[in-house]
Design an enzyme around this catalytic site. Structure first.
Site, short mmCIF file in Angstrom:
data_model
loop_
_atom_site.label_atom_id
_atom_site.label_comp_id
_atom_site.label_asym_id
_atom_site.label_seq_id
_atom_site.Cartn_x
_atom_site.Cartn_y
_atom_site.Cartn_z
N ASN A 110 2.10 -65.60 -51.11
CA ASN A 110 2.76 -64.88 -50.02
C ASN A 110 3.34 -65.86 -49.01
O ASN A 110 2.83 -66.95 -48.81
CB ASN A 110 1.78 -63.89 -49.35
CG ASN A 110 1.05 -64.50 -48.19
OD1 ASN A 110 1.55 -64.57 -47.07
ND2 ASN A 110 -0.17 -65.00 -48.45
N PHE A 114 3.31 -64.09 -40.62
CA PHE A 114 2.75 -63.34 -39.47
C PHE A 114 3.62 -62.16 -39.05
O PHE A 114 3.94 -61.98 -37.88
CB PHE A 114 2.55 -64.27 -38.26
CG PHE A 114 1.42 -65.25 -38.38
CD1 PHE A 114 0.35 -65.03 -39.23
CD2 PHE A 114 1.41 -66.40 -37.60
CE1 PHE A 114 -0.71 -65.94 -39.31
CE2 PHE A 114 0.36 -67.33 -37.67
CZ PHE A 114 -0.70 -67.08 -38.54
N SER A 172 -2.45 -70.94 -41.72
CA SER A 172 -1.43 -70.27 -42.53
C SER A 172 -0.32 -71.27 -42.86
O SER A 172 0.17 -71.96 -41.96
CB SER A 172 -0.82 -69.09 -41.76
OG SER A 172 0.34 -68.67 -42.44
N ASN A 174 2.62 -70.49 -43.66
CA ASN A 174 3.91 -69.81 -43.56
C ASN A 174 4.53 -69.82 -42.16
O ASN A 174 5.52 -69.17 -41.91
CB ASN A 174 3.78 -68.37 -44.06
CG ASN A 174 3.30 -68.35 -45.50
OD1 ASN A 174 3.79 -69.12 -46.31
ND2 ASN A 174 2.33 -67.50 -45.81
N THR A 175 3.91 -70.52 -41.24
CA THR A 175 4.51 -70.74 -39.93
C THR A 175 4.60 -72.25 -39.78
O THR A 175 3.59 -72.95 -39.79
CB THR A 175 3.64 -70.11 -38.82
OG1 THR A 175 3.60 -68.70 -39.03
CG2 THR A 175 4.20 -70.39 -37.43
N LYS A 210 -10.46 -70.68 -38.85
CA LYS A 210 -10.14 -70.58 -40.29
C LYS A 210 -9.29 -71.78 -40.70
O LYS A 210 -8.24 -72.04 -40.10
CB LYS A 210 -9.39 -69.28 -40.56
CG LYS A 210 -9.13 -69.06 -42.06
CD LYS A 210 -8.79 -67.63 -42.32
CE LYS A 210 -8.47 -67.37 -43.78
NZ LYS A 210 -8.08 -65.97 -43.99
N ASN A 239 -8.15 -70.61 -46.10
CA ASN A 239 -6.90 -69.85 -46.22
C ASN A 239 -6.26 -70.17 -47.59
O ASN A 239 -6.91 -70.76 -48.45
CB ASN A 239 -5.97 -70.26 -45.06
CG ASN A 239 -5.09 -69.11 -44.61
OD1 ASN A 239 -4.48 -68.43 -45.45
ND2 ASN A 239 -5.01 -68.88 -43.32
C1 LIG Z 1 -0.68 -61.13 -48.68
C2 LIG Z 1 -1.63 -62.00 -47.93
C3 LIG Z 1 -1.56 -62.06 -46.55
C4 LIG Z 1 -2.46 -62.87 -45.84
N1 LIG Z 1 -2.40 -62.90 -44.46
C5 LIG Z 1 -3.31 -63.65 -43.78
C6 LIG Z 1 -3.32 -63.68 -42.36
O1 LIG Z 1 -2.53 -62.99 -41.69
N2 LIG Z 1 -4.23 -64.47 -41.74
C7 LIG Z 1 -5.13 -65.23 -42.45
O2 LIG Z 1 -5.95 -65.94 -41.87
N3 LIG Z 1 -5.16 -65.21 -43.79
C8 LIG Z 1 -4.28 -64.44 -44.46
N4 LIG Z 1 -4.32 -64.41 -45.82
C9 LIG Z 1 -5.31 -65.27 -46.53
C10 LIG Z 1 -6.56 -64.50 -46.91
O3 LIG Z 1 -7.23 -64.00 -45.77
C11 LIG Z 1 -7.52 -65.41 -47.71
O4 LIG Z 1 -7.94 -66.47 -46.87
C12 LIG Z 1 -6.87 -65.99 -48.95
O5 LIG Z 1 -6.02 -65.04 -49.57
C13 LIG Z 1 -7.90 -66.46 -49.97
O6 LIG Z 1 -8.72 -65.41 -50.39
P1 LIG Z 1 -8.47 -64.58 -51.77
O7 LIG Z 1 -8.29 -65.60 -52.85
O8 LIG Z 1 -9.69 -63.74 -51.93
O9 LIG Z 1 -7.24 -63.77 -51.53
C14 LIG Z 1 -3.43 -63.61 -46.55
C15 LIG Z 1 -3.50 -63.53 -47.95
C16 LIG Z 1 -2.62 -62.74 -48.63
C17 LIG Z 1 -2.73 -62.67 -50.15
#
Ligand SMILES: Cc1cc2nc3c(=O)[nH]c(=O)nc-3n(C[C@H](O)[C@H](O)[C@H](O)COP(=O)(O)O)c2cc1C
Length: 352
Positions: A110, A114, A172, A174-175, A210, A239
């Protein structure tokens, strides 16, 4: 997974991933998603940074960015949920498409950036939250902010009264340049500001940090030092990653953060290193690629007091939180332990 969930998942997989995500939030709000209710037992209840959790399996940030579905999500079997990220002002995020399913890899990429309705709208929803659940907010910064470090404090000041915990998300991908805030000096200044904002509020909530999985051992050691120095309440590791190792799906070269199965090992190594560097003195929450009770247990043994997940829910449905929590209960019992907290950090060395 029950029949309704199977059919629902099949239907959702045929849509564009972001549309499917929007539909799953709608289904939750309309009460169409089957909910497991609270999953708990004497073996599963645990306390993390002062928070009493019915079980240690949480929903990670990013699924309910705008806190639209907190009530149904808090009935879905997770021990705690994290909503957001919220930024001070509303923000559209990056252009679409910005979410990709990598089905063969059990992963997602992704680059949302934000997208959210802003702290005021999110605070208004959090004010209506159920009181019998543990609910936290992921704090973010606006892309065009003049003072990104201050953004985290602003969101906390707006939403803090309705939260059980808040997470400073400097990880993140993405920023642009957000991850630079993970350096010791910038991080320490930023966290001091957030902790001062927390201390000025009437309700004292734990503040988590995080971090990214793409950090060197030296960087992890610096972060551990800052956390110990400032008596931070906990660290969430990790993350999404910028790494693309071993992926098969055609979307593998899309820009953004990779989550799901390929992240498991990398994020667990960072978690174990943090546990080692902090001597188990800072509560850790393990996230990245958790899809089974065995993987959740591995993170706990590597040093996590609790875990979170997101991507596996895309593939296995909402019941995954309850399923993993029940699986953990069985595994703790089989190990002859009376509570899951006894397993924390029992296998850290394996991951160093
Ligand atoms: C679509 C998407 C959006 C996410 N948005 C955020 C976010 O806004 N803030 C954040 O700290 N992590 C965000 N994450 C990261 C997740 O919270 C997590 O740390 C990461 O996906 C790893 O866990 P997983 O493998 O179980 O998905 C996002 C992940 C995905 C897939």
């Amino acid at each position: 997974m029950n029949l309704l969930e199977c059919v629902g998942l099949y239907g959702l997989r045929t849509f564009d991933p972001e549309r499917a995500h929007g539909l799953s939030i709608k289904a939750l709000k309309l009460g169409l998603a089957p909910l497991a209710g609270t999953v708990t037992s004497s073996r599963l209840t645990t306390t993390v940074a002062g928070l009493s959790l019915p079980n240690p399996v949480g929903l990670a940030a990013g699924f309910d960015k705008n806190a639209e579905a907190i009530t149904p999500l808090s009935r879905a079997g997770f021990g705690f949920i994290e909503v957001g990220a919220a930024t001070p002002r509303p923000q559209l995020g990056n252009d679409k498409p910005r979410l990709f399913r990598l089905t063969q890899d059990r992963a997602a990429i992704n680059r949302f950036g934000f997208n959210n309705e802003g702290a005021d709208a999110i605070a208004a929803r959090l004010a209506q939250r159920p009181q019998d659940a543990i609910i936290g907010l992921n704090l973010g910064a606006n892309k065009d902010s003049q003072d990104r470090a201050d953004d985290f404090s602003r969101v906390l000041a707006t939403c803090g009264a309705h939260l059980d915990f808040a997470t400073v998300n400097v990880s993140s991908p993405n920023t642009e340049k957000l991850r630079d805030l993970q350096g010791a000096e910038a991080l320490s200044a930023l966290l001091k500001g957030v902790l001062a904002t927390r201390d000025a509020q009437s309700k004292r909530i734990p503040i988590f940090l995080k971090i990214a999985p793409d950090l060197s051992d030296a960087e992890i050691s610096d972060i551990a030092g800052v956390a110990l120095d400032l008596e931070l309440d906990g660290i969430i590791a990790t993350n999404t990653t910028l790494s693309r190792d071993g992926l098969k799906n055609k979307h593998r070269d899309q820009m953004g953060g990779l989550s799901g199965a390929p992240l498991f090992e990398k994020s667990t190594r960072v978690l174990a290193r943090l546990s080692h560097e902090t001597n188990g003195k800072v509560p850790l929450i393990g996230v990245g690629g958790v899809a089974t009770a065995e993987q959740a247990y591995a993170k706990i043994k590597a040093g996590a007091s609790a875990v979170q997940l997101y991507t596996a829910m895309v593939y296995q449905g909402l019941s995954i939180g309850a399923k993993i929590a029940r699986g953990l209960d069985t595994m703790v019992n089989a190990d002859g332990l009376s509570n899951i907290s006894e397993a924390v950090g029992q296998g850290t060395n394996k991951w160093l």
